[in-house]
Write a protein that holds these residues in place. Structure first.
Motif, short mmCIF file in Angstrom:
data_model
loop_
_atom_site.label_atom_id
_atom_site.label_comp_id
_atom_site.label_asym_id
_atom_site.label_seq_id
_atom_site.Cartn_x
_atom_site.Cartn_y
_atom_site.Cartn_z
N PHE A 257 0.90 -1.23 0.12
CA PHE A 257 -0.08 -0.12 -0.12
C PHE A 257 0.88 1.39 -0.05
O PHE A 257 0.39 2.19 -0.59
CB PHE A 257 -0.74 0.05 1.37
CG PHE A 257 -1.81 -0.89 1.34
CD1 PHE A 257 -2.64 -1.36 0.14
CD2 PHE A 257 -2.47 -1.37 2.50
CE1 PHE A 257 -3.51 -2.18 0.23
CE2 PHE A 257 -3.41 -2.46 2.46
CZ PHE A 257 -3.98 -3.18 1.54
N GLY A 258 1.88 1.23 0.79
CA GLY A 258 2.45 2.39 0.89
C GLY A 258 3.12 3.16 -0.37
O GLY A 258 3.54 4.06 -0.48
N ILE A 259 3.56 1.91 -1.28
CA ILE A 259 4.11 2.42 -2.61
C ILE A 259 2.79 2.45 -3.60
O ILE A 259 2.72 3.53 -4.31
CB ILE A 259 5.08 1.42 -3.24
CG1 ILE A 259 6.35 1.50 -2.07
CG2 ILE A 259 5.33 1.87 -4.73
CD1 ILE A 259 7.45 0.48 -2.46
N LYS A 260 2.12 1.48 -3.54
CA LYS A 260 1.01 1.59 -4.81
C LYS A 260 0.08 2.70 -4.39
O LYS A 260 -0.47 3.34 -5.51
CB LYS A 260 0.26 0.20 -4.63
CG LYS A 260 -0.75 0.09 -5.70
CD LYS A 260 -1.17 -1.54 -5.73
CE LYS A 260 -2.22 -1.78 -6.82
NZ LYS A 260 -2.99 -3.02 -6.83
N GLY A 261 -0.41 2.97 -3.30
CA GLY A 261 -1.39 3.92 -2.93
C GLY A 261 -0.68 5.13 -2.66
O GLY A 261 -1.57 6.25 -2.34
N GLY A 262 0.48 5.33 -2.74
CA GLY A 262 1.24 6.51 -2.44
C GLY A 262 1.11 7.04 -1.19
O GLY A 262 1.43 8.21 -0.65
N VAL A 263 0.72 6.19 -0.12
CA VAL A 263 0.57 6.49 1.11
C VAL A 263 1.93 7.08 1.84
O VAL A 263 1.76 8.03 2.61
CB VAL A 263 0.03 5.32 2.29
CG1 VAL A 263 -0.21 5.60 3.58
CG2 VAL A 263 -1.34 4.90 1.46
N LEU A 264 2.85 6.24 1.60
CA LEU A 264 4.17 7.10 2.38
C LEU A 264 4.55 8.12 1.79
O LEU A 264 4.92 9.17 2.62
CB LEU A 264 5.45 5.89 2.01
CG LEU A 264 5.25 4.66 2.89
CD1 LEU A 264 5.96 3.57 2.31
CD2 LEU A 264 5.49 4.85 4.26
N GLU A 265 4.33 8.48 0.43
CA GLU A 265 4.96 9.80 -0.10
C GLU A 265 4.09 10.94 0.26
O GLU A 265 4.58 12.21 0.72
CB GLU A 265 5.05 9.85 -1.40
CG GLU A 265 5.67 11.10 -2.02
CD GLU A 265 6.89 11.48 -1.67
OE1 GLU A 265 7.33 12.47 -1.38
OE2 GLU A 265 7.83 10.53 -1.32
N ARG A 266 2.66 10.77 0.36
CA ARG A 266 1.88 11.85 0.93
C ARG A 266 1.85 12.04 2.48
O ARG A 266 2.01 12.99 2.88
CB ARG A 266 0.41 11.22 0.75
CG ARG A 266 -0.02 11.30 -0.71
CD ARG A 266 -1.72 11.31 -0.83
NE ARG A 266 -2.32 10.20 -0.19
CZ ARG A 266 -2.39 9.11 -0.59
NH1 ARG A 266 -1.90 8.56 -1.95
NH2 ARG A 266 -2.88 8.10 0.15
N GLY A 267 2.08 10.74 3.19
CA GLY A 267 2.22 11.14 4.64
C GLY A 267 3.57 11.33 5.11
O GLY A 267 3.68 12.27 6.24
N TRP A 268 4.63 11.12 4.49
CA TRP A 268 5.98 11.31 4.86
C TRP A 268 6.88 11.59 3.73
O TRP A 268 7.68 10.65 3.50
CB TRP A 268 6.60 9.88 5.90
CG TRP A 268 5.71 9.69 7.17
CD1 TRP A 268 5.72 10.30 8.21
CD2 TRP A 268 4.53 8.84 7.02
NE1 TRP A 268 4.66 9.82 8.98
CE2 TRP A 268 4.04 8.83 8.37
CE3 TRP A 268 3.93 8.03 6.00
CZ2 TRP A 268 2.89 8.23 8.68
CZ3 TRP A 268 2.82 7.29 6.51
CH2 TRP A 268 2.34 7.32 8.01
N PRO A 269 6.80 12.41 3.16
CA PRO A 269 7.52 13.03 2.01
C PRO A 269 9.16 12.58 2.24
O PRO A 269 9.54 12.90 3.12
CB PRO A 269 7.35 14.38 1.67
CG PRO A 269 6.09 14.74 2.29
CD PRO A 269 5.96 13.56 3.26
N GLY A 270 9.68 11.87 1.21
CA GLY A 270 11.07 11.48 1.41
C GLY A 270 11.29 10.16 2.06
O GLY A 270 12.59 9.91 2.20
N ALA A 271 10.51 9.65 2.66
CA ALA A 271 10.67 8.58 3.88
C ALA A 271 10.81 7.46 3.19
O ALA A 271 11.75 6.67 3.76
CB ALA A 271 9.50 8.56 4.93
N LEU A 272 10.12 7.16 1.92
CA LEU A 272 10.23 5.75 1.31
C LEU A 272 11.93 5.23 0.89
O LEU A 272 12.50 4.35 1.25
CB LEU A 272 9.70 5.83 0.10
CG LEU A 272 9.90 4.29 -0.52
CD1 LEU A 272 9.21 3.39 0.34
CD2 LEU A 272 8.76 4.56 -1.98
#
Length: 304
Positions: A257-272
């Motif tokens: 989800f964190g990648i496919k749904g963009g959750v990580l980038e929206r919630g924590w930009p640059g964290a991935l």
């Protein structure tokens, strides 16, 4: 075909069906389709809807007004509203909320709204809930052993010995699922098709009860390095990535989800990229926890 052959075929068919049911059992989540839990969540959903379902029932309209004025002003995860849900799980599918611990006004509201809900919406909601449970159960059974083993190792916390209470409802917050703790209690929506993504959803929610050691380690390391994270609740980003990465390793052609749904980038930009660099090696056994936490704070933290 003679009667003996028919009997043997029936016996074989029964055996296959029984074995299939046994193979589909899972022990991680205790699924329920609870009338009162569903009524509570449906009223919440309808109270915030721009176009709620029409109804001629005065009791239903009053219930919606109570939810609009008193309940939906709080998130489902807030202490008071989560307490309502927890209390409703204890009464299951009884005819009355007597002894539930819910205050008298809300008890009256729910009991007056119950007949219209039971007649108009509950049969279909319950059918969908049970179909969701039937589809999710074999998926969980297929992956639960490896998911629990690897997530327990990542969090350095034993998995709960008892199945986690999981209420399935037509609506379960804007996110489709949420969890409250002490004890861990999951509520998940039955809307939408069931796919392998259910495995990540359920183990993500369960992980909320497992991640405290990681959260504490991150907080201590921030203090040691005199830093702050660029965004709040980075422990949640770590949780998203941890469950997603374990799921990616074992589910077929799966993207977290964190990648496919963009959750990580929206919630924590640059964290991935930081998680890929500093946390993934820990999950793969190349770093110890202290080293991974130290690197993550160094790379994603900023000076106070």
């Amino acid at each position: 075909m003679n009667n003996v052959a028919h009997a043997l075929l029936r016996a074989a068919s029964t055996l296959v069906s029984t074995l299939g049911l046994l193979a589909a059992q899972q022990t991680t989540f205790d699924f329920h389709s609870n009338f009162w839990v569903n009524l509570h969540h449906f009223l919440y959903e309808q109270a915030i809807a721009k176009s709620p379902e029409p109804s001629d029932s005065e009791a239903w309209r009053r219930a919606l007004e109570v939810y609009r004025s008193d309940i939906t002003t709080h998130e489902l995860l807030s202490r008071d509203i989560a307490g309502i849900n927890s209390a409703l799980t204890n009464v299951e599918n009884t005819e009355s909320l007597k002894g539930s611990g819910i205050d008298a006004e809300l008890t009256q509201t729910l009991e007056l709204a119950a007949p219209i809900y039971k007649t108009r919406w509950w049969p279909e909601h319950n059918r969908k809930n049970l179909a969701w449970i039937a589809a999710a159960t074999p998926l969980v059974a297929k992956y639960e052993a490896v998911m629990k083993k690897e997530l327990s190792a990542a969090y350095q916390t034993p998995w709960p010995t008892d199945p986690i209470r999981t209420d399935v409802a037509e609506y379960a917050s804007w996110a489709g699922a949420y969890t409250v703790l002490e004890p861990t209690h999951i509520t998940v929506a039955s809307s939408g098709p069931v796919s392998e993504a259910v495995v990540e959803t359920l183990f993500h929610e369960a992980s909320h009860g497992m991640v405290q050691k990681i959260s504490d380690a991150l907080a201590a390391e921030l203090e040691a390095q005199k830093k702050l994270f660029q965004r709040r609740a980075v422990w949640h980003a770590v949780l998203f990535y941890t469950v997603g990465e374990v799921a990616q390793q074992h589910l077929d052609s799966y993207t977290m989800f964190g990648i496919k749904g963009g959750v990580l980038e929206r919630g924590w930009p640059g964290a991935l990229p930081v998680l890929e660099k500093d946390w993934k090696p820990y999950l793969n056994g190349k770093f110890d926890l202290a080293s991974a936490v130290r690197r993550l704070v160094k790379d994603y933290g900023v000076s106070k």
